[in-house]
Design an enzyme around this catalytic site. Structure first.
Site, mmCIF file in Angstrom:
data_model
loop_
_atom_site.group_PDB
_atom_site.id
_atom_site.type_symbol
_atom_site.label_atom_id
_atom_site.label_comp_id
_atom_site.label_asym_id
_atom_site.label_seq_id
_atom_site.Cartn_x
_atom_site.Cartn_y
_atom_site.Cartn_z
ATOM 1 N N ARG A 1 0.819 -1.215 0.000
ATOM 2 C CA ARG A 1 0.000 0.000 0.000
ATOM 3 C C ARG A 1 0.856 1.269 0.000
ATOM 4 O O ARG A 1 0.535 2.255 -0.678
ATOM 5 C CB ARG A 1 -0.923 -0.027 1.227
ATOM 6 C CG ARG A 1 -1.834 1.193 1.384
ATOM 7 C CD ARG A 1 -2.713 1.015 2.615
ATOM 8 N NE ARG A 1 -3.426 2.224 2.979
ATOM 9 C CZ ARG A 1 -4.627 2.561 2.540
ATOM 10 N NH1 ARG A 1 -5.262 1.766 1.698
ATOM 11 N NH2 ARG A 1 -5.214 3.684 2.935
ATOM 12 N N VAL B 1 -6.807 7.791 -1.337
ATOM 13 C CA VAL B 1 -6.769 6.346 -1.171
ATOM 14 C C VAL B 1 -7.564 6.036 0.089
ATOM 15 O O VAL B 1 -7.213 6.492 1.182
ATOM 16 C CB VAL B 1 -5.323 5.825 -1.051
ATOM 17 C CG1 VAL B 1 -5.313 4.331 -0.774
ATOM 18 C CG2 VAL B 1 -4.560 6.125 -2.343
ATOM 19 N N SER B 2 -8.654 5.306 -0.058
ATOM 20 C CA SER B 2 -9.604 5.103 1.032
ATOM 21 C C SER B 2 -8.994 4.274 2.155
ATOM 22 O O SER B 2 -7.962 3.617 1.995
ATOM 23 C CB SER B 2 -10.869 4.421 0.509
ATOM 24 O OG SER B 2 -11.507 5.218 -0.458
ATOM 25 N N ALA B 3 -9.677 4.299 3.298
ATOM 26 C CA ALA B 3 -9.223 3.534 4.455
ATOM 27 C C ALA B 3 -9.193 2.042 4.114
ATOM 28 O O ALA B 3 -10.094 1.534 3.435
ATOM 29 C CB ALA B 3 -10.141 3.780 5.640
#
Length: 784
Positions: free
Chosen positions: A394, A427-429
């Site tokens: 990530r 960028v989402s959780a």
């Protein structure tokens, strides 16, 4: 370049009873004068603590000290020699590669003071380390560096000292720098390391250097190589392309000549070509990404460069002075890694390469930690989704973010903002991405459409569909698409295709025979674009963050013919759609701008007389609903939005006396309004002991009637909906006749008709008017 001593050498040094110069009285006085502990005590980090004398000094000043050294022999002596000292915690850590000590359970994160005494010369990537340490300072905190200087150090011991150029380099990028002398030792006190990068020139290019190549190289930890040039700025290995030489060959040659690193031309890839018209000689620079190299880093041209360092990507934004072509080259490889870049033309080259290996051990640890947290939260029950979370790096899709931020399972990280600060891409959780990916139920070989690019989410999906699968990711922002392309090339699977286009049209020309097996939308949508349904295979699953009345829920929909049926709901939030399907929200402001009314469903109500109503008395009505402190009422918001005529939302400035909370569900009709609020009526030592009661506040001549309608809605929800959770939902194409729709509450949008089958509502029955009771029937008027 200063060599890094071997860890075993330090072990032997301390095991033999050796040490370093004792902390002198002048040093103690300077520390006490310029870095006193905050009232109530502070937290300090002593880097390279050795046998602990400075750590003990800091503890005596009132600090709680985390003392760090990477030689266990030093810490063994420190623990024995200072066993009676309170307030010092001893840690064996390599601060360049391992995480810093975390705050204790009763401590705030960060440090008030960070000290590096007689150790900075032994740190090879000292500029990068100071940038990382600076990010851990609390407000008002300081870094103190204590070091000998080469001019006053014997020649045989100058490896322990720094010269004036290096001292100046340590200071670069900090807001305030104070320098002192402590009995021959230089003491730097550095504050304000919010970090900034200044992209600078070095004068007119020489005419024969109009075509050059910059080499972008990373090490086994994913850090990029930069050199501090004699011109006082950081630069990539670079130089002119000679006659008959390719850009790739030139980059490989310059890398070897300047740094001693050896690469093959076949491992050099042109990422972009950058024309530069800033000077009277046009400069053309090829950005060459070198994916593999051998040999050892060395300072081959000391007349041109003072030192070479490996920098974590997230530290580049606080680097200080950075040569323009080098900055543009870094931006070409990792778009967004540097803020406020100068405008420049860039011609991308599409030759494929990658992925490029390299990540720190800490990233692996944090990724596992993130995955376990997501699993514990129940967001990734699928073993295949769990494996994807563990496998996809990530942090490499967030090059501008520190590792701990990239792997925080609770937060979304903004990647693109407008000039006013509005986030337009993020960028989402991880928990939300895991939940949405799991709801798609992907299998190897499937084809997926992602609307809204970023890179990381697409790579999660690519991991799930395997070697035979494919992910098409579409976005309307050229920068976002370029960023996704570049980051996927660096760290991806090769199975993601980034496409520039309006996501409301899907991905024309990319649709596989029979349609996509799954479609995922990664922005808030107020409508279901026809293309999403039409490009979805029969039985395929669409996961979309759908805004209904201003409340967003990630809804999993399954296609059956022309109808989409909801199977799963998740409370969430996303950036809003910016495409052609984006819908303007009617708004009106009152009371001098104090109150804003928003009709999120698209149709404004009658507000004539609203100013007069808000200037009058407030009517209050209890709904009779009392709930515990941690009570979840998320379905109440959606129930009200889809069943109450005239539904809208209010927002007010903090401290408003007209509306009791900053955001409230409301209804407006004929110049009157009513809104829902909850008031704490009981407290306790734990949140579960708290109690809140739901009230309706209303203004205007029809306020009491609107309050009764809203209260009836709340009571119906409490009686019929509260325990049954979200309702069956079907979504039909716009224009579907009423007689072809199922019974339920309808919400019409430009592209579809939604039917919510709430329990207790019957065949679209109106909300019942409950029989009044003494506890809830009497309203109270309150002076404004």
């Amino acid at each position: 370049m200063i060599a890094v001593p071997k860890k075993q050498a330090w072990q032997d040094h301390y095991a033999e009873g050796k040490g370093f110069r004792q902390v002198g009285e002048a040093e103690r006085t300077l520390l006490a004068s310029h870095t006193p502990a905050p009232d109530g005590g502070g937290r300090a980090l002593d880097v390279g603590c050795g046998t602990g004398e400075l750590a003990v000094t800091l503890a005596g000043m009132g600090y709680t000290v985390d003392a760090v050294d990477y030689a266990e022999a030093a810490l063994t002596r420190a623990r024995a020699e200072h066993a009676e000292v309170k307030g010092v915690r001893w840690w064996c850590r390599d601060v360049e590669r391992e995480p810093l000590p975390e705050a204790g359970p009763d401590e705030e994160p960060g440090f008030d003071l960070i000290t590096l005494r007689l150790c900075i010369a032994f740190i090879s990537n000292r500029t990068a380390l100071l940038r990382s340490l600076g990010s851990r300072l609390r407000a008002g905190g300081a870094i103190v560096v204590i070091t000998p200087l080469t001019e006053t150090t014997p020649a045989e011991r100058q490896n322990i000292a720094l010269d004036e150029d290096e001292m100046e380099l340590l200071s670069e990028g900090f807001d305030t720098v104070a320098r002192f002398d402590a009995e021959g030792l230089a003491v730097l006190v550095l504050r304000g390391s919010a970090g900034r990068v200044s992209v600078v020139e070095r004068g007119r290019p020489v005419p024969q250097a109009v075509f050059g190549a910059s080499a972008v190289v990373t090490d086994g930890e994913g850090r990029v190589l930069l050199g501090r040039s004699a011109r006082g700025m950081w630069e990539l290995p670079a130089g002119g392309v000679e006659t008959g030489e390719s850009a790739q060959a030139a980059a490989v040659r310059e890398l070897a000549e300047e740094t001693g690193l050896v690469a093959k031309v076949e491992d050099a890839h042109v990422v972009a070509v950058l024309p530069d018209d800033r000077q009277d000689v046009r400069r053309i620079a090829a950005v060459v990404r070198i994916t593999s190299w051998t040999d050892r880093l060395d300072l081959r041209e000391p007349s041109k460069f003072l030192r070479w360092e490996w920098f974590p990507l997230h530290t580049l934004a606080g680097l200080g002075r950075l040569f323009v072509p080098s900055a543009l080259a870094l931006e070409a490889v990792w778009p967004g890694v540097l803020p406020a870049m100068p405008k420049a033309h860039s011609y991308p080259c599409t030759a494929p390469y990658g992925p490029v290996a390299g990540e720190p051990a800490l990233a692996v640890h944090l990724r596992e930690q993130m995955t376990e947290s997501v699993i514990r939260g129940g967001w990734a029950p699928s073993p295949r989704v769990q494996a994807a979370l563990r496998a996809v790096p990530r942090h490499r899709f967030l090059p501008e973010a520190p590792l701990v931020t990239a792997y925080d399972d609770e937060i979304a990280v903004a990647t693109v903002k407008e000039d006013n600060g509005t986030v337009v891409s993020s960028v989402s959780a991880p928990w939300l991405q895991a939940d949405m990916a799991g709801q798609l139920r992907l299998e190897p070989g499937m084809h997926v459409l992602e609307v809204g690019s970023g890179g990381y989410n697409a790579e999660l999906l690519a991991h799930l569909v395997g070697d035979r699968g494919r992910v098409v990711s579409v976005d309307l922002d050229p920068f976002v698409v370029r960023r996704a392309e570049r980051l996927c090339a660096e760290a991806g699977s090769g199975r993601v295709t980034a496409v520039l286009g309006d996501g409301s049209l899907g991905a024309p020309g990319q649709v596989p025979p029979g349609g996509f097996d799954a479609v995922i939308i990664t922005h808030t949508a107020t409508d279901i674009a026809p293309a999403w349904r039409e490009q979805l295979a029969e039985g395929g699953r669409l996961v979309v963050p759908l805004d209904v009345g201003g409340y967003t829920r990630s809804i999993t929909l399954v296609r059956r013919g022309d109808v989409l049926h909801a199977e799963h709901w998740t409370y969430c939030g996303f950036v809003r759609d910016r495409g052609a399907a984006a819908r303007a929200v009617p708004t009106a402001t009152f009371a001098g701008g104090e109150v804003t009314v928003r009709w999120e469903l698209g149709t404004a109500g009658n507000t004539a007389g609203m100013e007069k109503a808000l200037a009058g008395e407030r009517y209050e009505l209890s709904t009779g609903l009392v709930v515990a402190g941690q009570f979840n009422f998320e379905t109440l918001q959606l129930f009200a939005a889809t069943t109450l005529d005239g539904f809208c939302r209010l927002s007010v400035a903090p401290g408003s006396e007209l509306v009791a909370q900053q955001e409230a569900a409301a209804i407006v009709a004929d110049g009157s309004l009513a809104y829902l609020t909850h008031i704490k009526i009981a407290c306790g030592p734990e949140p579960a002991d708290w109690r809140s009661e739901f009230f309706i506040h209303a203004y205007g001549p029809d306020g009491p009637e609107l309050a009764e309608r809203f209260a009836s809605c709340v009571r119906t929800w409490d009686r019929e909906v509260r325990e049954s959770w979200y309702p069956p939902l079907s979504i039909h194409p716009a224009g579907t006749p009423d007689d072809q729709l199922p019974t339920g509450d309808r919400v019409d949008t430009p592209a579809c008709r939604m039917v919510f089958d709430w329990p207790g509502r019957g065949a679209r029955a109106p909300l019942p008017a409950p029989a009044p009771t003494p506890a809830v029937a009497a309203g109270v008027r309150v002076a404004p």
